[in-house]
Design a protein around this motif. Structure first.
Motif, mmCIF file in Angstrom:
data_model
loop_
_atom_site.group_PDB
_atom_site.id
_atom_site.type_symbol
_atom_site.label_atom_id
_atom_site.label_comp_id
_atom_site.label_asym_id
_atom_site.label_seq_id
_atom_site.Cartn_x
_atom_site.Cartn_y
_atom_site.Cartn_z
ATOM 1 N N VAL A 25 5.128 -2.534 6.493
ATOM 2 C CA VAL A 25 4.279 -2.329 5.311
ATOM 3 C C VAL A 25 2.849 -2.006 5.740
ATOM 4 C CG1 VAL A 25 3.273 -3.480 3.292
ATOM 5 C CG2 VAL A 25 5.705 -3.703 3.764
ATOM 6 N N SER A 26 2.364 -2.708 6.749
ATOM 7 C CA SER A 26 1.030 -2.431 7.269
ATOM 8 C C SER A 26 0.953 -1.023 7.847
ATOM 9 C CB SER A 26 0.679 -3.471 8.342
ATOM 10 O OG SER A 26 -0.604 -3.248 8.842
ATOM 11 N N LEU A 27 2.000 -0.595 8.536
ATOM 12 C CA LEU A 27 2.045 0.756 9.081
ATOM 13 C C LEU A 27 2.027 1.807 7.976
ATOM 14 C CD1 LEU A 27 2.464 2.613 11.588
ATOM 15 C CD2 LEU A 27 4.909 2.365 11.182
ATOM 16 N N ILE A 28 2.761 1.574 6.925
ATOM 17 C CA ILE A 28 2.774 2.508 5.793
ATOM 18 C C ILE A 28 1.396 2.575 5.144
ATOM 19 C CG2 ILE A 28 3.749 2.921 3.486
ATOM 20 C CD1 ILE A 28 5.644 3.600 5.790
ATOM 21 N N ALA A 41 -1.263 1.279 17.307
ATOM 22 C CA ALA A 41 -1.042 -0.123 17.676
ATOM 23 C C ALA A 41 -0.012 -0.776 16.760
ATOM 24 C CB ALA A 41 -2.351 -0.893 17.632
ATOM 25 N N THR A 42 -0.061 -0.460 15.485
ATOM 26 C CA THR A 42 0.890 -1.035 14.537
ATOM 27 C C THR A 42 2.297 -0.510 14.800
ATOM 28 O OG1 THR A 42 -0.918 -1.049 12.942
ATOM 29 C CG2 THR A 42 1.258 -1.487 12.095
ATOM 30 N N CYS A 43 2.411 0.761 15.083
ATOM 31 C CA CYS A 43 3.719 1.357 15.376
ATOM 32 C C CYS A 43 4.288 0.799 16.677
ATOM 33 C CB CYS A 43 3.578 2.877 15.451
ATOM 34 S SG CYS A 43 5.125 3.736 15.654
ATOM 35 N N LEU A 44 3.449 0.609 17.668
ATOM 36 C CA LEU A 44 3.901 0.052 18.942
ATOM 37 C C LEU A 44 4.404 -1.380 18.775
ATOM 38 C CD1 LEU A 44 4.142 0.552 22.000
ATOM 39 C CD2 LEU A 44 1.855 -0.399 22.213
ATOM 40 N N GLU A 45 3.708 -2.184 18.002
ATOM 41 C CA GLU A 45 4.155 -3.563 17.795
ATOM 42 C C GLU A 45 5.452 -3.600 16.989
ATOM 43 O OE1 GLU A 45 4.942 -7.210 18.151
ATOM 44 O OE2 GLU A 45 3.363 -6.253 19.298
ATOM 45 N N LEU A 46 5.615 -2.703 16.028
ATOM 46 C CA LEU A 46 6.867 -2.621 15.287
ATOM 47 C C LEU A 46 8.008 -2.257 16.225
ATOM 48 C CD1 LEU A 46 8.333 -2.648 12.538
ATOM 49 C CD2 LEU A 46 7.808 -0.218 12.362
ATOM 50 N N LEU A 47 7.791 -1.334 17.130
ATOM 51 C CA LEU A 47 8.818 -0.917 18.081
ATOM 52 C C LEU A 47 9.177 -2.054 19.039
ATOM 53 C CD1 LEU A 47 10.529 1.464 19.180
ATOM 54 C CD2 LEU A 47 8.634 1.924 20.721
ATOM 55 N N ALA A 81 -0.098 -11.352 18.083
ATOM 56 C CA ALA A 81 -0.816 -12.052 17.014
ATOM 57 C C ALA A 81 -2.317 -11.926 17.194
ATOM 58 C CB ALA A 81 -0.405 -13.524 16.973
ATOM 59 N N VAL A 82 -2.781 -12.114 18.420
ATOM 60 C CA VAL A 82 -4.219 -12.004 18.689
ATOM 61 C C VAL A 82 -4.682 -10.567 18.486
ATOM 62 C CG1 VAL A 82 -5.967 -12.177 20.508
ATOM 63 C CG2 VAL A 82 -4.277 -13.986 20.222
ATOM 64 N N TYR A 83 -3.924 -9.613 19.021
ATOM 65 C CA TYR A 83 -4.310 -8.208 18.925
ATOM 66 C C TYR A 83 -4.292 -7.720 17.475
ATOM 67 C CZ TYR A 83 -4.636 -3.297 20.095
ATOM 68 O OH TYR A 83 -5.045 -2.001 20.195
ATOM 69 N N MET A 84 -3.233 -8.074 16.736
ATOM 70 C CA MET A 84 -3.157 -7.655 15.332
ATOM 71 C C MET A 84 -4.254 -8.316 14.509
ATOM 72 S SD MET A 84 -0.719 -5.449 14.610
ATOM 73 C CE MET A 84 -0.267 -5.678 12.914
ATOM 74 N N CYS A 85 -4.585 -9.556 14.821
ATOM 75 C CA CYS A 85 -5.645 -10.243 14.093
ATOM 76 C C CYS A 85 -6.985 -9.543 14.312
ATOM 77 C CB CYS A 85 -5.712 -11.702 14.525
ATOM 78 S SG CYS A 85 -6.919 -12.676 13.618
ATOM 79 N N ILE A 86 -7.302 -9.224 15.561
ATOM 80 C CA ILE A 86 -8.559 -8.530 15.857
ATOM 81 C C ILE A 86 -8.570 -7.142 15.231
ATOM 82 C CG2 ILE A 86 -9.922 -7.528 17.732
ATOM 83 C CD1 ILE A 86 -9.025 -9.928 19.448
ATOM 84 N N LEU A 87 -7.475 -6.410 15.390
ATOM 85 C CA LEU A 87 -7.375 -5.061 14.842
ATOM 86 C C LEU A 87 -7.529 -5.055 13.322
ATOM 87 C CD1 LEU A 87 -6.290 -2.033 15.682
ATOM 88 C CD2 LEU A 87 -4.273 -2.867 14.490
#
Length: 144
Positions: A25-28, A41-47, A81-87
């Motif tokens: 949802v965040s990627l969309i 970054a969002t696509c990479l974490e989803l993968l 979690a840390v990376y997504m939080c900062i991003l």
């Protein structure tokens, strides 16, 4: 190929599915905005989350024993979690479009789910204990 049908219904499986859904949802939301730097970054974490989910679903973690997969899953969940939080904090604080704001908020929710997944997995890992079930006094093998 063996498939672990019980994994998607387990607590860890449900958490992995929930984190993939929220990250999707965040990627969309991020991709609805032109020229946004947060898609990669969002696509990479989803993968990565999808690959770890498929690893456990197909029981490849039991066939590829050279790596300690729960530890890799913990490291992924913690760093993600840390990376997504900062991003997402950067995305929320500097948003120029509503898609960036929505993607940042759902990304913050995803970072909370990732942190929960890492914590729950960390509490289940035993580093200095035997990995086979304990032999109780009633099931003690007989020696002659």
């Amino acid at each position: 190929m063996d498939v672990d049908a019980a994994y998607p219904q387990s607590r860890r499986g449900v958490l992995k599915i929930a984190e993939m859904a929220v990250i999707f949802v965040s990627l969309i939301c991020f991709s609805s905005v032109p020229d946004t730097p947060y898609i990669t970054a969002t696509c990479l974490e989803l993968l990565i989350s999808l690959l770890i989910f498929l690893l456990y679903l197909t029981k490849l973690n039991k066939k590829i024993t050279i790596l300690f997969w729960p530890l890799i899953d913990i490291l992924n969940s913690t760093f993600a979690a840390v990376y997504m939080c900062i991003l997402c904090l950067i995305a929320v604080s500097t948003y120029t479009a509503h898609g960036t704001l929505a993607g940042g908020i759902t990304g913050l929710i995803a970072s909370g789910i990732l942190a929960t997944d890492g914590y729950l997995l960390f509490t289940k890992i035993t580093f200095n204990q035997c990995r086979r079930p304990e032999i109780s006094a009633t099931n003690k093998p007989e020696t002659s």
